[in-house]
Design a protein around this motif. Structure first.
Motif, mmCIF file in Angstrom:
data_model
loop_
_atom_site.group_PDB
_atom_site.id
_atom_site.type_symbol
_atom_site.label_atom_id
_atom_site.label_comp_id
_atom_site.label_asym_id
_atom_site.label_seq_id
_atom_site.Cartn_x
_atom_site.Cartn_y
_atom_site.Cartn_z
ATOM 1 N N THR A 624 0.847 -1.190 0.000
ATOM 2 C CA THR A 624 0.000 0.000 0.000
ATOM 3 C C THR A 624 0.880 1.237 0.000
ATOM 4 O O THR A 624 1.808 1.351 0.805
ATOM 5 N N CYS A 625 0.557 2.150 -0.920
ATOM 6 C CA CYS A 625 1.277 3.421 -1.001
ATOM 7 C C CYS A 625 0.542 4.428 -0.131
ATOM 8 O O CYS A 625 -0.539 4.904 -0.493
ATOM 9 N N GLU A 626 1.112 4.741 1.036
ATOM 10 C CA GLU A 626 0.469 5.646 1.972
ATOM 11 C C GLU A 626 1.102 7.020 1.861
ATOM 12 O O GLU A 626 2.337 7.145 1.761
ATOM 13 N N SER A 627 0.204 8.054 1.874
ATOM 14 C CA SER A 627 0.711 9.413 1.706
ATOM 15 C C SER A 627 -0.264 10.387 2.342
ATOM 16 O O SER A 627 -1.372 10.030 2.736
ATOM 17 N N ASP A 628 0.172 11.603 2.438
ATOM 18 C CA ASP A 628 -0.640 12.712 2.951
ATOM 19 C C ASP A 628 -0.630 13.779 1.866
ATOM 20 O O ASP A 628 0.440 14.269 1.490
ATOM 21 N N ALA A 629 -1.866 14.152 1.347
ATOM 22 C CA ALA A 629 -1.927 15.123 0.251
ATOM 23 C C ALA A 629 -3.277 15.817 0.276
ATOM 24 O O ALA A 629 -4.288 15.251 0.689
ATOM 25 N N ASN A 630 -3.278 17.040 -0.199
ATOM 26 C CA ASN A 630 -4.505 17.808 -0.341
ATOM 27 C C ASN A 630 -4.339 18.730 -1.565
ATOM 28 O O ASN A 630 -3.485 19.623 -1.528
ATOM 29 N N GLN A 644 11.938 -0.363 -12.737
ATOM 30 C CA GLN A 644 11.053 -0.573 -13.876
ATOM 31 C C GLN A 644 9.618 -0.213 -13.475
ATOM 32 O O GLN A 644 9.162 -0.570 -12.381
ATOM 33 N N ASN A 645 8.932 0.480 -14.356
ATOM 34 C CA ASN A 645 7.531 0.858 -14.116
ATOM 35 C C ASN A 645 6.659 -0.382 -14.253
ATOM 36 O O ASN A 645 6.677 -1.065 -15.281
ATOM 37 N N LEU A 646 5.898 -0.694 -13.196
ATOM 38 C CA LEU A 646 5.053 -1.888 -13.203
ATOM 39 C C LEU A 646 3.724 -1.642 -13.883
ATOM 40 O O LEU A 646 2.896 -2.562 -13.979
ATOM 41 N N HIS A 647 3.478 -0.393 -14.301
ATOM 42 C CA HIS A 647 2.230 -0.034 -14.976
ATOM 43 C C HIS A 647 1.015 -0.421 -14.149
ATOM 44 O O HIS A 647 0.026 -0.958 -14.643
ATOM 45 N N HIS A 648 1.134 -0.157 -12.896
ATOM 46 C CA HIS A 648 0.010 -0.351 -11.971
ATOM 47 C C HIS A 648 -0.241 0.990 -11.296
ATOM 48 O O HIS A 648 0.676 1.580 -10.712
ATOM 49 N N TYR A 649 -1.514 1.481 -11.349
ATOM 50 C CA TYR A 649 -1.790 2.855 -10.960
ATOM 51 C C TYR A 649 -2.782 2.966 -9.814
ATOM 52 O O TYR A 649 -3.332 4.034 -9.588
ATOM 53 N N ASP A 650 -3.010 1.866 -9.122
ATOM 54 C CA ASP A 650 -3.875 1.924 -7.941
ATOM 55 C C ASP A 650 -3.028 2.137 -6.692
ATOM 56 O O ASP A 650 -1.802 1.934 -6.692
ATOM 57 N N GLN A 651 -3.690 2.507 -5.621
ATOM 58 C CA GLN A 651 -2.971 2.732 -4.366
ATOM 59 C C GLN A 651 -2.425 1.429 -3.801
ATOM 60 O O GLN A 651 -1.396 1.416 -3.136
ATOM 61 N N MET A 652 -3.082 0.317 -4.080
ATOM 62 C CA MET A 652 -2.660 -0.979 -3.540
ATOM 63 C C MET A 652 -2.146 -1.851 -4.662
ATOM 64 O O MET A 652 -2.733 -1.890 -5.758
#
Length: 858
Positions: A624-630, A644-652
């Motif tokens: 899980t990519c956890e972050s703080d953003a607004n 290498q870019n895994l070409h996956h664009y979801d948070q998990m």
């Protein structure tokens, strides 16, 4: 004799039928008799039907004039006006007689012009296949145009709509005639527009008729009504018919002399006579009316009034009766002159409002009308007022009181009648609104007000309060306001009788705590980003008193005092809910929370691994990519340890099932509208499962055993090679019989499903020589030897001693010769080909590179 007469008549009809027709049934329809006159035309509508069960067409048509049947020749004789046979052609406009029908059902004939000698009858001779028919048509042709017939309704009555018909037994398309109406005494010809012309041209009737519909008047009684047949082309009248109108109507009366007015002085006599102008039928009796009421004792044509009085004045009429109804004469007004009667004053409204216009009238019956008037106010004559109407443009309170008058004409003056009182009314005066509270008013207090006035006529019946934009009506003068509002508007009241008088507006001056407290963002005016300068301001709409103080809170915790709250460089930690407080001497008011949102790029980015950082292969791992953003992150991107870019664009990132190859460091990248940030790497460790460890141990042990076995066989092969080289000389000195393998083949694993073995047992393997018992053909110089080892079979001498090549088939072992290593491709099982070359005793050929030589022992 009585029976013989009908029999002869029936026989005559049968003979006539047999003479005029055959067995087929003809039915011909046309008008029985047609009428016309010299120079006009004849249109004969005709239809025919033949009931023969066949659909033959009409072959011949002959038109006879005044034909006869010849019994001797059995044929018809007469003047033929028209004769036509197949092929049919259209009507010839130059022919006087034209056939306008067809060969199926229409037999219409047109004769134009018609001659006087055509009078009589016509014969239509129609012939179809095996069917004939003669039809007689009567034709009445006169020398002059046909007369007209006017048909009247049973009765013509005044003001009732009546329809008259002018009938002509003639109609011929193309002959331009018209029926016209005229009435005696009607020079304008108004009847023409009311007439409707109808034409009938059928096999039943032929006619032209004009229907006149109108509402007759009594003045048209006895007048001549004429219908004319008009030739439009020649513009002349051809014929006409005239009738005398008999219009039934009520009596029409007038009073002799018919003066509109009869003027007499009271006490004189007057005589009136009723004259009958017209009546159809005759008058039966006469009566008299006064002002629409019938006088019972007066039933003669003369009315005499002796010693008239003013009560006899009015409108007089006479009335006469017949079988249709009653009629009345015009009214004659009888005026009786007399001196004015006692007068009286009429006021349009006896109760007048102050300032309004007042109109008073002096009423006194007199004939002729009074010419002079005298007015009295409270018994005193009012100077300058001599007309019938006393008008006051704007009445004053001083003009109230009792009024009377006196009227005069040429016959005398009236007596002063009863007095009439003029009542002057007005709205309440000097209305004021009074506040009953002794001290200042605060929000929520109870306030008492009263509405006062000085005088009123009539008395005050209710009070109206204008409070908070609406009106309240109540019968008493006191208004109590419970819990007065801070924004109470100015108040006023009105005291009312028939009219209302309003008091001046009163302001309550309510004291209250600050209202509409709110936090306003001054800088920046739009969205806030991290690092911006921010200034908040605390404002309010109103406060009474105006002396106030300001305080700030963040998330419910006190911050500072002051109207403004500033941040030189705002950070995400400054985000939250801010409230401000404003207080005065009455109370304190808090604003609604103002949420301060700080926009910033993703931060504190890291990869969280579940379960923890270590997982066994075959299980599931979630990163899980956890972050703080607004504003929130719009997109996530994942990278492995090779960047290498895994070409996956979801948070998990889900790894299910996880493999050993998934072990490594992972990073994620988060992006929103303000920026893009990468996380530090987080390592995922994947451990072998017990099953994988067991398989890998087995593979290692097998590899070690295979290595030892290969080493062992390598030593033995080296020793065997040395023996072979030492025995090569002995083999070359043998009988010289050798062979070599032309085509080598790789040994392959056995296709048998039996357990793998180390190969076939061969006792000669250890000496590096493979022995085989072979039988060669015997040559001239060759003799069979005795003692050959392992001879498979004994054969006779070969018939062909020149053969130098022998093929032998060797059976392969069913088990592998070496370690159980399967070949890449199978080969034919059980067959191995070898080519043997019989060298003989002569000189050997040169060795070939692709042939492996082997020495065989004899």
């Amino acid at each position: 004799m009585h029976l013989l007469g009908p029999s002869l008549l029936l026989l005559a009809n049968i003979l006539e039928y047999l003479a005029f027709s055959d067995s087929s049934k003809w039915r011909v329809e046309h008008p029985h008799t047609l009428y016309s006159w010299e120079g006009a035309c004849v249109w004969i509508p005709c239809t025919y039907t033949v009931y023969s069960g066949r659909k033959d067409e009409l072959e011949e048509l002959i038109v006879y004039r005044n034909y006869k049947y010849d019994e001797a020749t059995k044929s018809f004789e007469g003047l033929i006006l028209y004769n036509d046979t197949k092929p049919w052609k259209g009507p010839d406009p130059l022919e006087r007689v034209q056939f306008l029908g067809d060969q199926r059902s229409n037999c219409t004939i047109h004769i134009n012009p018609v001659l006087e000698e055509d009078d009589g009858w016509l014969g239509l001779r129609m012939i179809k296949k095996n069917s004939k028919w003669m039809e007689r048509i009567d034709l009445n042709v006169s020398k002059t145009p046909l007369p007209l017939q006017i048909q009247l309704p049973p009765e013509i009555q005044e003001f009732r709509e009546a329809t008259l018909t002018c009938l002509l037994n003639f109609s011929c398309p193309g002959y331009n005639i018209q029926l016209q109406w005229s009435l005696e005494g009607d020079p304008g010809g108004s009847l023409k527009e009311r007439a409707i012309t109808l034409t009938s041209l059928t096999t039943k009737t032929i006619s032209t008729q004009s229907k006149l519909t109108f509402q007759p008047r009594w003045t048209q009684h006895g007048k001549n009504l004429t219908c004319q047949l008009w030739d439009r082309k020649a513009e002349q009248m051809l014929s006409k018919a005239t009738v005398l109108l008999d219009v039934k109507h009520v009596p029409k009366l007038k009073i002799e002399g018919s003066p509109k007015e009869v003027n007499v002085t009271e006490g004189e006599s007057v005589t009136m006579t009723c004259q009958v102008i017209s009546s159809n039928p005759e008058v039966r009796n006469i009566a008299w009316l006064k002002d629409g009421t019938r006088l019972r004792e007066q039933k003669t044509s003369t009315l005499t009034l002796f010693s008239v009085t003013k009560k006899m004045s009015g409108k007089y009429q006479c009335e006469a009766f017949n079988d249709v109804g009653s009629g009345q004469s015009d009214a004659v007004v009888l005026q009786v002159y007399y001196a004015p009667e006692p007068s009286r004053v009429e006021i349009f409204s006896s109760t007048a409002k102050e300032g309004d216009q007042v109109v008073m009238t002096c009423m006194s019956l007199a004939n002729p009308p009074p010419t002079n008037y005298t007015w009295y106010h409270n018994g005193v004559a009012v100077p300058g007022r001599t007309s019938k109407i006393f008008q006051i443009p704007a009445v004053l309170l001083s003009q109230a009181g009792k009024y009377s008058c006196m009227a005069e004409n040429r016959l005398g003056s009236s007596q002063i009648g009863q007095e009439t009182e003029l009542d002057i009314q007005y709205a309440p005066k000097e209305v004021t609104t009074v506040i009953e509270n002794p001290m200042r008013i605060q929000e929520g207090d109870t306030v008492t007000l009263s509405c006062n006035y000085s005088s009123s006529n009539p008395g005050v019946t209710q009070y109206v309060w204008n409070f908070q934009g609406s009106q309240m009506k109540q019968p008493h003068e006191v208004l109590i306001i419970q819990k007065v509002a801070w924004n109470t508007r100015p108040i006023t009241c009105a005291a009312c009788n028939q009219w209302c008088s309003w008091a001046p507006i009163v302001n309550l001056d309510v004291q209250y705590a600050p209202k509409d407290v709110r936090v306003q963002q001054i800088i920046p005016s739009s969205e806030i980003r991290s690092g911006n300068r921010v200034r908040l301001e605390c404002n309010f709409s109103s406060s009474r008193p105006r002396d106030v103080r300001f305080f700030w809170k963040k998330n419910g915790i006190f911050l500072k005092e002051g109207k403004e709250l500033s941040f030189d460089s705002v950070s995400p930690e400054d985000a939250g809910n801010y409230n401000c407080f404003v207080n005065n001497s009455i109370g304190q008011t808090m604003s609604e929370a103002r949420t301060l949102q700080v926009l910033y790029a993703p931060r504190m980015l890291h990869v969280a691994i579940s379960p923890k950082d270590q997982v066994m292969e075959g299980k599931k791992a979630i990163l899980t990519c956890e972050s703080d953003a607004n504003p929130p992150v719009l997109q996530y991107t994942w990278f492995d340890w090779k960047n290498q870019n895994l070409h996956h664009y979801d948070q998990m990132l889900r790894l299910d099932p996880v493999k050993i190859q998934h072990s490594g460091a992972y990073r994620c990248e988060a992006t929103n509208q303000l920026g893009r940030v990468q996380s530090p790497p987080s390592t995922l460790t994947v451990y072998y499962s017990p099953e994988t460890i067991g398989r890998r141990v087995a593979v290692g042990v097998g590899f070690c055993l295979a290595t030892l076995l290969l080493a062992f066989w390598g030593v033995k092969l080296q020793r065997s090679w040395k023996r072979i080289r030492s025995q090569q000389g002995l083999q070359e000195s043998s009988s010289g019989q050798s062979f070599f393998v032309r085509k080598q083949k790789v040994r392959r694993a056995p296709l048998s499903e039996e357990p793998n073995s180390l190969g076939c047992y061969n006792p000669v393997m250890e000496d590096a020589v493979s022995y085989a018992a072979l039988r060669f053909p015997v040559g001239d110089n060759d003799t069979p030897r005795t003692g050959d080892a392992r001879t498979l079979e004994t054969e006779g001498p070969s018939p062909n001693t020149d053969d130098t090549v022998t093929y032998s088939v060797l059976k392969k072992c069913r088990v592998g010769d070496y370690e159980n290593v399967l070949p890449n491709s199978p080969e034919d099982e059980g067959i191995h080909y070898s080519e043997l070359v019989h060298l003989g005793v002569g000189e050997r050929p040169q060795a070939q590179e692709a042939v492996e030589y082997v020495t065989l022992k004899h």
